[in-house]
Design a protein around this motif. Structure first.
Motif, PDB file in Angstrom:
ATOM      1  N   SER A 146      17.480  25.778  25.344  1.00  0.00           N
ATOM      2  CA  SER A 146      18.158  25.065  24.275  1.00  0.00           C
ATOM      3  C   SER A 146      17.168  24.197  23.501  1.00  0.00           C
ATOM      4  CB  SER A 146      19.323  24.232  24.809  1.00  0.00           C
ATOM      5  OG  SER A 146      18.862  23.260  25.720  1.00  0.00           O
ATOM      6  N   GLU A 147      16.167  23.688  24.207  1.00  0.00           N
ATOM      7  CA  GLU A 147      15.142  22.904  23.514  1.00  0.00           C
ATOM      8  C   GLU A 147      14.294  23.817  22.623  1.00  0.00           C
ATOM      9  OE1 GLU A 147      15.051  19.708  23.631  1.00  0.00           O
ATOM     10  OE2 GLU A 147      13.121  19.197  22.698  1.00  0.00           O
ATOM     11  N   ALA A 148      14.055  25.036  23.106  1.00  0.00           N
ATOM     12  CA  ALA A 148      13.304  25.993  22.287  1.00  0.00           C
ATOM     13  C   ALA A 148      14.051  26.261  20.985  1.00  0.00           C
ATOM     14  CB  ALA A 148      13.080  27.293  23.055  1.00  0.00           C
ATOM     15  N   LEU A 149      15.374  26.336  21.092  1.00  0.00           N
ATOM     16  CA  LEU A 149      16.196  26.542  19.893  1.00  0.00           C
ATOM     17  C   LEU A 149      16.021  25.373  18.930  1.00  0.00           C
ATOM     18  CD1 LEU A 149      18.431  27.825  18.174  1.00  0.00           C
ATOM     19  CD2 LEU A 149      20.102  26.669  19.642  1.00  0.00           C
ATOM     20  N   LYS A 150      16.094  24.180  19.485  1.00  0.00           N
ATOM     21  CA  LYS A 150      15.964  22.981  18.658  1.00  0.00           C
ATOM     22  C   LYS A 150      14.614  22.964  17.940  1.00  0.00           C
ATOM     23  CE  LYS A 150      15.298  18.168  19.662  1.00  0.00           C
ATOM     24  NZ  LYS A 150      15.533  17.162  20.705  1.00  0.00           N
ATOM     25  N   LEU A 151      13.551  23.240  18.700  1.00  0.00           N
ATOM     26  CA  LEU A 151      12.217  23.227  18.101  1.00  0.00           C
ATOM     27  C   LEU A 151      12.099  24.284  16.998  1.00  0.00           C
ATOM     28  CD1 LEU A 151       9.950  22.715  21.265  1.00  0.00           C
ATOM     29  CD2 LEU A 151      10.644  21.017  19.562  1.00  0.00           C
ATOM     30  N   LYS A 152      12.757  25.409  17.233  1.00  0.00           N
ATOM     31  CA  LYS A 152      12.716  26.496  16.253  1.00  0.00           C
ATOM     32  C   LYS A 152      13.374  26.056  14.944  1.00  0.00           C
ATOM     33  CE  LYS A 152      14.131  31.371  16.105  1.00  0.00           C
ATOM     34  NZ  LYS A 152      14.746  32.424  16.967  1.00  0.00           N
ATOM     35  N   ILE A 153      14.519  25.396  15.064  1.00  0.00           N
ATOM     36  CA  ILE A 153      15.218  24.927  13.866  1.00  0.00           C
ATOM     37  C   ILE A 153      14.363  23.894  13.123  1.00  0.00           C
ATOM     38  CG2 ILE A 153      17.242  23.664  13.011  1.00  0.00           C
ATOM     39  CD1 ILE A 153      18.806  24.860  15.412  1.00  0.00           C
ATOM     40  N   PHE A 213      21.317  18.259  13.056  1.00  0.00           N
ATOM     41  CA  PHE A 213      21.844  19.602  13.287  1.00  0.00           C
ATOM     42  C   PHE A 213      21.144  20.250  14.486  1.00  0.00           C
ATOM     43  CE2 PHE A 213      21.904  24.222  12.510  1.00  0.00           C
ATOM     44  CZ  PHE A 213      23.271  24.426  12.403  1.00  0.00           C
ATOM     45  N   ALA A 214      19.820  20.143  14.495  1.00  0.00           N
ATOM     46  CA  ALA A 214      19.049  20.738  15.594  1.00  0.00           C
ATOM     47  C   ALA A 214      19.488  20.152  16.932  1.00  0.00           C
ATOM     48  CB  ALA A 214      17.557  20.510  15.371  1.00  0.00           C
ATOM     49  N   ASN A 215      19.698  18.850  16.941  1.00  0.00           N
ATOM     50  CA  ASN A 215      20.139  18.204  18.181  1.00  0.00           C
ATOM     51  C   ASN A 215      21.492  18.691  18.646  1.00  0.00           C
ATOM     52  OD1 ASN A 215      18.126  16.491  19.088  1.00  0.00           O
ATOM     53  ND2 ASN A 215      18.560  15.043  17.440  1.00  0.00           N
ATOM     54  N   TYR A 265       6.621  28.394  29.241  1.00  0.00           N
ATOM     55  CA  TYR A 265       7.088  27.092  29.712  1.00  0.00           C
ATOM     56  C   TYR A 265       6.449  25.979  28.880  1.00  0.00           C
ATOM     57  CZ  TYR A 265       7.742  23.111  32.898  1.00  0.00           C
ATOM     58  OH  TYR A 265       8.063  21.894  33.443  1.00  0.00           O
ATOM     59  N   LEU A 266       5.155  26.152  28.605  1.00  0.00           N
ATOM     60  CA  LEU A 266       4.425  25.109  27.894  1.00  0.00           C
ATOM     61  C   LEU A 266       4.722  25.072  26.396  1.00  0.00           C
ATOM     62  CD1 LEU A 266       0.965  25.198  29.706  1.00  0.00           C
ATOM     63  CD2 LEU A 266       2.832  23.554  29.988  1.00  0.00           C
ATOM     64  N   GLU A 267       5.450  26.056  25.896  1.00  0.00           N
ATOM     65  CA  GLU A 267       5.869  25.983  24.490  1.00  0.00           C
ATOM     66  C   GLU A 267       6.842  24.832  24.303  1.00  0.00           C
ATOM     67  OE1 GLU A 267       7.638  29.717  23.363  1.00  0.00           O
ATOM     68  OE2 GLU A 267       5.704  30.778  23.313  1.00  0.00           O
ATOM     69  N   VAL A 268       7.581  24.538  25.355  1.00  0.00           N
ATOM     70  CA  VAL A 268       8.682  23.592  25.227  1.00  0.00           C
ATOM     71  C   VAL A 268       8.537  22.350  26.102  1.00  0.00           C
ATOM     72  CG1 VAL A 268      11.148  23.292  25.584  1.00  0.00           C
ATOM     73  CG2 VAL A 268      10.301  25.407  24.586  1.00  0.00           C
ATOM     74  N   ALA A 269       8.163  22.553  27.358  1.00  0.00           N
ATOM     75  CA  ALA A 269       8.217  21.446  28.325  1.00  0.00           C
ATOM     76  C   ALA A 269       7.463  20.180  27.902  1.00  0.00           C
ATOM     77  CB  ALA A 269       7.726  21.929  29.694  1.00  0.00           C
ATOM     78  N   PRO A 270       6.307  20.296  27.200  1.00  0.00           N
ATOM     79  CA  PRO A 270       5.631  19.050  26.841  1.00  0.00           C
ATOM     80  C   PRO A 270       6.469  18.138  25.940  1.00  0.00           C
ATOM     81  CG  PRO A 270       4.114  20.877  26.643  1.00  0.00           C
ATOM     82  CD  PRO A 270       5.472  21.477  26.866  1.00  0.00           C
ATOM     83  N   SER A 271       7.522  18.662  25.329  1.00  0.00           N
ATOM     84  CA  SER A 271       8.321  17.757  24.497  1.00  0.00           C
ATOM     85  C   SER A 271       9.304  16.934  25.334  1.00  0.00           C
ATOM     86  CB  SER A 271       9.034  18.514  23.372  1.00  0.00           C
ATOM     87  OG  SER A 271       9.909  19.467  23.905  1.00  0.00           O
ATOM     88  N   PHE A 272       9.414  17.232  26.608  1.00  0.00           N
ATOM     89  CA  PHE A 272      10.177  16.354  27.500  1.00  0.00           C
ATOM     90  C   PHE A 272       9.190  15.370  28.110  1.00  0.00           C
ATOM     91  CE2 PHE A 272      12.600  20.465  28.500  1.00  0.00           C
ATOM     92  CZ  PHE A 272      13.403  20.297  27.398  1.00  0.00           C
ATOM     93  N   HIS A 273       9.609  14.141  28.241  1.00  0.00           N
ATOM     94  CA  HIS A 273       8.594  13.178  28.665  1.00  0.00           C
ATOM     95  C   HIS A 273       8.752  12.668  30.089  1.00  0.00           C
ATOM     96  CE1 HIS A 273       7.011  13.293  24.686  1.00  0.00           C
ATOM     97  NE2 HIS A 273       8.241  13.252  24.240  1.00  0.00           N
ATOM     98  N   SER A 274       9.705  13.218  30.810  1.00  0.00           N
ATOM     99  CA  SER A 274       9.829  12.685  32.157  1.00  0.00           C
ATOM    100  C   SER A 274       8.864  13.420  33.084  1.00  0.00           C
ATOM    101  CB  SER A 274      11.277  12.772  32.632  1.00  0.00           C
ATOM    102  OG  SER A 274      11.445  13.900  33.431  1.00  0.00           O
TER     103      SER A 274
END
Ligand code: SF4
Ligand SMILES: [Zn+2]
Ligand SMILES: [Zn+2]
Lengths: 351, 409
Positions: free
Chosen positions: A177-184, A88-90, A141-150
């Motif tokens: 949108s990634e912040a939303l996913k992490l929140k869910i 769902f989060a995805n 920015y750092l709340e979310v960006a570290p979950s991307f690995h590129s």
């Protein structure tokens, strides 16, 4: 200004929750005939999540859409399946991204503010020929960006000045949108959500979904394959050795080992065992990360280990053996050697 | 524990001005200590205020006193998971021990625990004789080491924290570590809730880990010309432009040959040097002087140019969100020096081997087993071995704490 149509597009906004609250609806109310259209829409959204599609972007009836979202979330958490939450989060992430990337700048800033307390500032800054659309405080920015690995999401490869990171619109859409996913995902970890029980009457509305979950899940979980130890490339062997010795690894190193092991067919449990010697091992957190990577196998966003190039630039390549020269990706190394080893074994058996 | 050290430390905490113990959010931090003469750490204590802390320290004189970089709801809870983590300062640890300075040969030695091989200077990764990795070191600091460490602190603040991260000077606290380096504490609300992964990104940023010049303004155009960043840009772009400029204006032909890996290319660049430098300086900049030099080679120049701008910090400290770190203005048990807070404006003139010395009365008679040249305050001795000396109190305590001397009547 956020309109009611905006709230329907981004029903995770605070403003949308207050809108829902103003109705003062109870689960009892929702179970009644009067709100069946809301329930229907909520079920539809959950179904989309499970099937890996996103709910269509065109909203006909904003009110229903807004009311259906928290109910959809309640269903998702009420089903008590980490897998469903992830799916769902995805799908919510993808949907949100599609909507945001074409949105007007002011809208995006408002969504950031209301949804995540992000102070996005519009800009037209051009540095060295690159034009940016927004700036965002580093810590957000750092709340979310570290979950991307590129590597291009690494802070060091960003334009950072005065405590702010400069970004293009599409990147902001990706981050939000990634912040939303992490929140869910994070919410699912909260105690009261874990304890939450969906009223029987409403759960009944989910009939049919249970079956869908079973079917999709089987299809989603890759068939186990036999792991060929000797075929692992030097970089992975080195990292596994570090782990066995109890060393803690960098984020990139952890990501590399985990994706590698998962992609060669190890289960989440097996992967976690490798990490258990590490001094700062936090089982809960590690499990979450590994599951996060593993759960996506088979779906559109399959997490892969980085290429040799990338590993080299992170100092993780210990390269040097003859096979390494022939490959550009650690999995390619593995497949090549595994095939060879299996052939040899088969031949030995046959002889 | 030497009687003299115990006496001196006790006196320090008895006469300490409570104000010296002021730290942000004391009640929310875990306090830990290794009492004088003990090996094990006492953890999970908390204090309502500095007065209570001082009273405790007078009774339980610490060889080392620590506080958590983290703020907790219940700092005294023995179970880490029950402490209720609320946030943590962002810490940078600069330690001369980790920086391979040339002076290490003069004052450091190492011994292989497996074959007893010995050597001077920065310890090898593994023993050159038997290849084992169990290496014991005896390390000292000198003015040069401490100067290098101080340079790192300035670099971190002036190059990164202020311009790139927008931190203001009053939000950074610099402390001498009490021994071989400095700790920087950033204590803003903004950094408090950063995760380990977020902090790692900041550590990587200042260390240049994963830094790819292609993301910072270096590009190659279809016609083969190179586009580079502007000196006036902020962040890594500006840093690259500035340091390539400086590098090219200073480097020798030999340096450049080694960096670009081609004599011919190096020669061409050197021949065009003036034009190239003028171009980089121009507004907007022109990197046309590098026309024909492949992007890969340009990037090697860029990477060589910024080498000295990368920060030498211990990243493990920065990424740890529950670190115990030396309590500011307390004594370091391995040196007897004070882990003094230093304001940015005093940092330049701060002399740790003088300004962090707190014991300044009388003299002590010691027997020194072995030590390199040592300075404390204005007094200098050594190198020495098997000598009996009468030295000023500060130096005596230092030698005793370092474990290099014994007390003699
Ligand atoms: S070349 Fe690739 S596979 Fe080989 S060690 Fe390096 S990163 Fe690993
Ligand atoms: Zn040896
Ligand atoms: Zn030195």
């Amino acid at each position: 200004m956020l309109t009611i149509d905006d709230l329907a597009k981004y029903p995770f906004l605070r403003r949308a929750s207050s809108f829902v609250e103003s109705y003062g609806l109870t689960f009892q109310d929702l179970a009644s005939e009067e709100y069946s259209y809301v329930v229907q829409r909520a079920v539809e959204r959950v179904r989309c999540g499970i099937e890996g599609r996103w709910a269509e972007l065109n909203v006909v009836d904003p009110e229903t859409e807004i009311l259906a979202y928290p109910l959809a979330l309640a269903f998702v958490y009420g089903l008590k399946s980490a897998w469903v939450v992830r799916r769902f989060a995805n799908s919510e992430q993808k949907r949100c991204f599609e909507l945001l990337k074409n949105e007007e700048k002011e809208k995006i800033a408002e969504v950031g503010k209301d949804g995540f307390d992000w102070d996005l500032e519009g800009t037209e800054l051009t540095v060295s020929g690159v034009m940016f659309d927004f700036s965002l405080p580093v810590e957000k920015y750092l709340e979310v960006a570290p979950s991307f690995h590129s590597p291009d999401w690494k802070l060091v490869n960003r334009h950072v000045t005065g405590g702010r990171v400069y970004l293009k619109q599409v990147e902001v859409a990706r981050l939000l949108s990634e912040a939303l996913k992490l929140k869910i995902l994070k919410k699912a970890e909260e105690e009261d959500i874990k304890k939450f029980q969906m009223p029987e009457k409403l759960l009944l509305k989910l009939e049919g979904l249970e079956k869908l979950i079973k079917e999709t899940k089987i299809y989603d979980e890759d068939a186990m394959v036999e792991v060929v130890e000797e075929a692992k490339p030097p970089c992975i062997v080195a990292l596994l050795k570090d782990l066995a010795a109890g060393k803690s690894l960098s984020h990139m190193a952890r990501f590399t080992v985990t994706t590698f092991l998962i992609n060669t067919g190890e289960s989440v449990e097996d992967v976690l065992k490798h990490f258990s010697n590490v001094a700062d091992f936090d089982e809960g957190k590690a499990r979450y990360q590994v599951e996060h990577i593993a759960g996506l196998i088979g779906s559109k966003t399959k997490y892969m280990p980085p290429k040799c190039d990338v590993l080299r630039s992170f100092g993780l390549c210990v390269g040097g053996d003859a096979y390494c020269k022939k490959v550009r990706h650690p999995l390619q190394y593995y497949k090549m050697r595994a095939r060879e080893i299996k052939r040899k074994k088969g031949w030995e058996k046959g002889a | 524990m030497h009687r003299e050290v115990a006496r001196a430390f006790k006196e320090y905490y008895q006469t300490l001005d409570v104000g010296e113990l002021d730290v942000k959010g004391l009640q929310e931090r875990e306090i830990a200590l290794i009492p004088l003469g003990h090996e094990t750490m006492i953890r999970h204590i908390a204090f309502p205020d500095t007065v209570a802390l001082k009273e405790y320290l007078m009774e339980n004189v610490p060889a080392h006193l620590y506080y958590s970089s983290a703020y907790y709801r219940e700092p005294q809870a023995p179970d880490m998971n029950k402490k209720g983590w609320k946030g943590a300062d962002l810490i940078f640890d600069v330690d001369a021990d980790h920086i391979p300075t040339l002076c290490k040969v003069d004052h450091d030695t190492w011994t292989c625990l497996d074959c007893a091989a010995k050597g001077a200077g920065f310890p090898p990764e593994s023993c050159p004789k038997c290849g084992m990795k169990r290496i014991e070191t005896t390390t000292w600091v000198c003015d040069k080491c401490l100067e290098v460490a101080k340079e790192e602190v300035f670099k971190l603040i002036d190059e990164y924290l202020i311009p790139d991260f927008g931190v203001s000077l009053k939000e950074v606290e610099v402390c001498f570590s009490g021994h071989r380096g400095y700790h920087l504490h950033v204590q803003t609300e903004d950094v408090k809730t950063l995760t380990t992964d977020g902090r790692r990104e900041i550590a990587d940023y200042v260390r240049g880990v994963g830094l790819d010049p292609k993301h910072q303004g270096f590009r190659v155009m279809k016609d083969g010309s190179i586009i580079g960043p502007d000196l006036r840009d902020g962040g890594w772009r500006g840093r690259f432009a500035k340091s390539v400029y400086t590098y090219l204006s200073r480097c020798t032909l030999e340096d450049l040959k080694a960096v670009v890996g081609s004599d011919e290319v190096a020669n061409t660049i050197m021949r065009n040097r003036e034009r190239l430098l003028r171009g980089i300086m121009a507004n907007p900049p022109s990197w046309m002087g590098l026309r024909g030099v492949e992007l890969g080679r340009t990037i090697r120049i860029a990477k060589a140019a910024i080498r000295d701008l990368l920060c030498n910090i211990d990243e493990r400290v920065t990424i740890d969100i529950k670190r115990l770190i030396r309590y500011p203005n307390t004594l370091h048990g391995k040196s007897g020096l004070k882990a003094a807070k230093v304001s940015y404006s005093d940092l330049e003139s701060f002399d740790p081997l003088k300004d962090a010395v707190v014991f300044k009365s009388g003299s002590i008679k010691v027997y020194v087993k072995e030590a390199p040249r040592v300075r404390i305050g204005d007094y200098e001795v050594g190198p020495m071995r098997d000598v009996q000396l009468e030295v000023p109190e500060g130096l005596g305590i230092y030698l005793l704490c370092k474990g290099a001397a014994e007390l003699r009547e």
